[in-house]
Design a protein around this motif. Sequence first.
Motif, PDB file in Angstrom:
ATOM      1  N   ILE A 181       0.848  -1.191   0.000  1.00 39.57           N
ATOM      2  CA  ILE A 181       0.000   0.000   0.000  1.00 39.57           C
ATOM      3  C   ILE A 181       0.885   1.242   0.000  1.00 39.57           C
ATOM      4  CG2 ILE A 181      -1.926  -1.154   1.123  1.00 39.57           C
ATOM      5  CD1 ILE A 181      -1.128   0.180   3.732  1.00 39.57           C
ATOM      6  N   PRO A 182       0.433   2.320  -0.600  1.00 43.41           N
ATOM      7  CA  PRO A 182       1.291   3.521  -0.680  1.00 43.41           C
ATOM      8  C   PRO A 182       1.409   4.217   0.672  1.00 43.41           C
ATOM      9  CG  PRO A 182      -0.834   3.950  -1.666  1.00 43.41           C
ATOM     10  CD  PRO A 182      -0.821   2.499  -1.303  1.00 43.41           C
ATOM     11  N   LEU A 183       2.331   3.757   1.456  1.00 46.05           N
ATOM     12  CA  LEU A 183       2.566   4.332   2.775  1.00 46.05           C
ATOM     13  C   LEU A 183       4.068   4.537   2.902  1.00 46.05           C
ATOM     14  CD1 LEU A 183       1.288   4.918   5.634  1.00 46.05           C
ATOM     15  CD2 LEU A 183       1.950   2.606   6.214  1.00 46.05           C
ATOM     16  N   SER A 184       4.480   5.763   3.033  1.00 41.17           N
ATOM     17  CA  SER A 184       5.911   6.002   3.169  1.00 41.17           C
ATOM     18  C   SER A 184       6.302   5.817   4.626  1.00 41.17           C
ATOM     19  CB  SER A 184       6.277   7.405   2.694  1.00 41.17           C
ATOM     20  OG  SER A 184       5.740   8.367   3.566  1.00 41.17           O
ATOM     21  N   TYR A 185       7.393   5.171   4.830  1.00 47.83           N
ATOM     22  CA  TYR A 185       7.852   4.936   6.187  1.00 47.83           C
ATOM     23  C   TYR A 185       9.206   5.603   6.385  1.00 47.83           C
ATOM     24  CZ  TYR A 185      10.271   1.137   3.794  1.00 47.83           C
ATOM     25  OH  TYR A 185      11.018   0.413   2.925  1.00 47.83           O
ATOM     26  N   THR A 186       9.428   5.985   7.598  1.00 45.48           N
ATOM     27  CA  THR A 186      10.660   6.669   7.933  1.00 45.48           C
ATOM     28  C   THR A 186      11.297   5.973   9.128  1.00 45.48           C
ATOM     29  OG1 THR A 186       9.513   8.178   9.421  1.00 45.48           O
ATOM     30  CG2 THR A 186       9.751   8.882   7.126  1.00 45.48           C
ATOM     31  N   ALA A 187      12.304   6.607   9.673  1.00 46.08           N
ATOM     32  CA  ALA A 187      12.976   6.048  10.842  1.00 46.08           C
ATOM     33  C   ALA A 187      12.066   6.056  12.069  1.00 46.08           C
ATOM     34  CB  ALA A 187      14.252   6.829  11.125  1.00 46.08           C
ATOM     35  N   ALA A 188      11.061   6.924  12.098  1.00 46.92           N
ATOM     36  CA  ALA A 188      10.140   6.961  13.244  1.00 46.92           C
ATOM     37  C   ALA A 188       9.329   5.672  13.328  1.00 46.92           C
ATOM     38  CB  ALA A 188       9.210   8.162  13.137  1.00 46.92           C
ATOM     39  N   GLU A 189       8.866   5.153  12.196  1.00 45.96           N
ATOM     40  CA  GLU A 189       8.150   3.890  12.202  1.00 45.96           C
ATOM     41  C   GLU A 189       9.072   2.737  12.588  1.00 45.96           C
ATOM     42  OE1 GLU A 189       7.696   6.084   9.693  1.00 45.96           O
ATOM     43  OE2 GLU A 189       5.580   6.573   9.930  1.00 45.96           O
ATOM     44  N   ALA A 190      10.298   2.801  12.117  1.00 40.87           N
ATOM     45  CA  ALA A 190      11.260   1.768  12.490  1.00 40.87           C
ATOM     46  C   ALA A 190      11.549   1.817  13.987  1.00 40.87           C
ATOM     47  CB  ALA A 190      12.559   1.950  11.698  1.00 40.87           C
ATOM     48  N   LEU A 191      11.607   3.016  14.540  1.00 34.31           N
ATOM     49  CA  LEU A 191      11.840   3.150  15.980  1.00 34.31           C
ATOM     50  C   LEU A 191      10.656   2.612  16.778  1.00 34.31           C
ATOM     51  CD1 LEU A 191      13.750   4.198  18.156  1.00 34.31           C
ATOM     52  CD2 LEU A 191      12.603   6.389  17.996  1.00 34.31           C
ATOM     53  N   THR A 205       8.711   0.187  15.864  1.00 35.80           N
ATOM     54  CA  THR A 205       8.845  -1.274  15.804  1.00 35.80           C
ATOM     55  C   THR A 205       9.915  -1.754  16.767  1.00 35.80           C
ATOM     56  OG1 THR A 205       8.213  -1.168  13.484  1.00 35.80           O
ATOM     57  CG2 THR A 205       9.211  -3.198  14.238  1.00 35.80           C
ATOM     58  N   HIS A 206      11.034  -1.044  16.838  1.00 36.88           N
ATOM     59  CA  HIS A 206      12.098  -1.403  17.769  1.00 36.88           C
ATOM     60  C   HIS A 206      11.609  -1.346  19.211  1.00 36.88           C
ATOM     61  CE1 HIS A 206      15.993  -2.170  15.884  1.00 36.88           C
ATOM     62  NE2 HIS A 206      15.581  -1.391  14.890  1.00 36.88           N
ATOM     63  N   VAL A 207      10.851  -0.332  19.547  1.00 37.40           N
ATOM     64  CA  VAL A 207      10.361  -0.198  20.924  1.00 37.40           C
ATOM     65  C   VAL A 207       9.425  -1.352  21.272  1.00 37.40           C
ATOM     66  CG1 VAL A 207       8.906   1.231  22.424  1.00 37.40           C
ATOM     67  CG2 VAL A 207      10.714   2.285  21.080  1.00 37.40           C
ATOM     68  N   MET A 208       8.546  -1.717  20.347  1.00 34.02           N
ATOM     69  CA  MET A 208       7.640  -2.834  20.613  1.00 34.02           C
ATOM     70  C   MET A 208       8.405  -4.151  20.734  1.00 34.02           C
ATOM     71  SD  MET A 208       4.085  -2.167  18.583  1.00 34.02           S
ATOM     72  CE  MET A 208       4.720  -1.666  16.993  1.00 34.02           C
ATOM     73  N   SER A 257      15.932   2.853   6.692  1.00 36.15           N
ATOM     74  CA  SER A 257      14.691   2.626   7.441  1.00 36.15           C
ATOM     75  C   SER A 257      14.203   1.192   7.278  1.00 36.15           C
ATOM     76  CB  SER A 257      13.599   3.588   6.978  1.00 36.15           C
ATOM     77  OG  SER A 257      13.962   4.910   7.237  1.00 36.15           O
ATOM     78  N   PHE A 258      14.294   0.674   6.061  1.00 36.51           N
ATOM     79  CA  PHE A 258      13.875  -0.700   5.826  1.00 36.51           C
ATOM     80  C   PHE A 258      14.808  -1.678   6.539  1.00 36.51           C
ATOM     81  CE2 PHE A 258      13.362  -4.637   3.484  1.00 36.51           C
ATOM     82  CZ  PHE A 258      11.991  -4.736   3.446  1.00 36.51           C
ATOM     83  N   ALA A 259      16.091  -1.363   6.560  1.00 37.59           N
ATOM     84  CA  ALA A 259      17.041  -2.220   7.265  1.00 37.59           C
ATOM     85  C   ALA A 259      16.754  -2.226   8.771  1.00 37.59           C
ATOM     86  CB  ALA A 259      18.470  -1.750   7.009  1.00 37.59           C
ATOM     87  N   GLN A 260      16.375  -1.074   9.327  1.00 38.82           N
ATOM     88  CA  GLN A 260      16.011  -1.030  10.746  1.00 38.82           C
ATOM     89  C   GLN A 260      14.744  -1.819  11.015  1.00 38.82           C
ATOM     90  OE1 GLN A 260      15.703   3.069  11.826  1.00 38.82           O
ATOM     91  NE2 GLN A 260      17.914   3.380  11.901  1.00 38.82           N
TER      92      GLN A 260
END
Length: 139
Positions: free
Chosen positions: A32-42, A44-47, A98-101
Motif C-alpha cells: 500500500i502507498p505508505l511512506s515509512y521513515t525512521a520513526a516507524e522503524a523506531l 517497531t524497535h520499541v515494541m 529505514s527498511f534495514a532497521q
Amino acid sequence: MIRSLSTSILLVLGFLIAGVAILYQWLITSDIPLSYTAAEALTTHVMFALSTVLFLVASVMFNERKGNFLLGVIFSAIFIANIAIFKHHLGAEYYNHSFAQLQGAGVLYSGIVMVFNLYLAATKISVKVEPSNRVNSYG
C-alpha cells in the motif's frame, strides 16, 4: 503456582506485543502507498524491545532448564526465519536505512532472547561429581 502463572502471563504478553510489532512491520512494508521513515522503524524497535524484556524476565523465572531450552529452540527457529527474510530483501530498490532497521529489529531481538535462554539452559545443567576412593601419589 503464582510463579508459573506470572511466567505464563509474561510469555503471553511478550508474544502478543511481538505479534503486534510484526503486524505493524508488515503494514509498513506492504504494497500500500505508505511512506515509512525512521520513526516507524523506531516504533517497531520499541515494541520488539518491550516484548524482549518480557521474554527475558519470564526466562529468569523458569525453575527448570527445560523451559529455557524450549524457549531457546523456539527463538532459534524465529531467528533463522528472520535471517532468511532479511537476506531475501538485500539489494532491492526499496532497501534503505529505514527498511534495514525495520527488518533488523526482528533479527536483533529474537537473537537476544535465543542466546539468553540457551545460556540459562546451559548454566542450569547440574553435573554430579563423585569423589574418587583412590589416592594418586606422584613421587
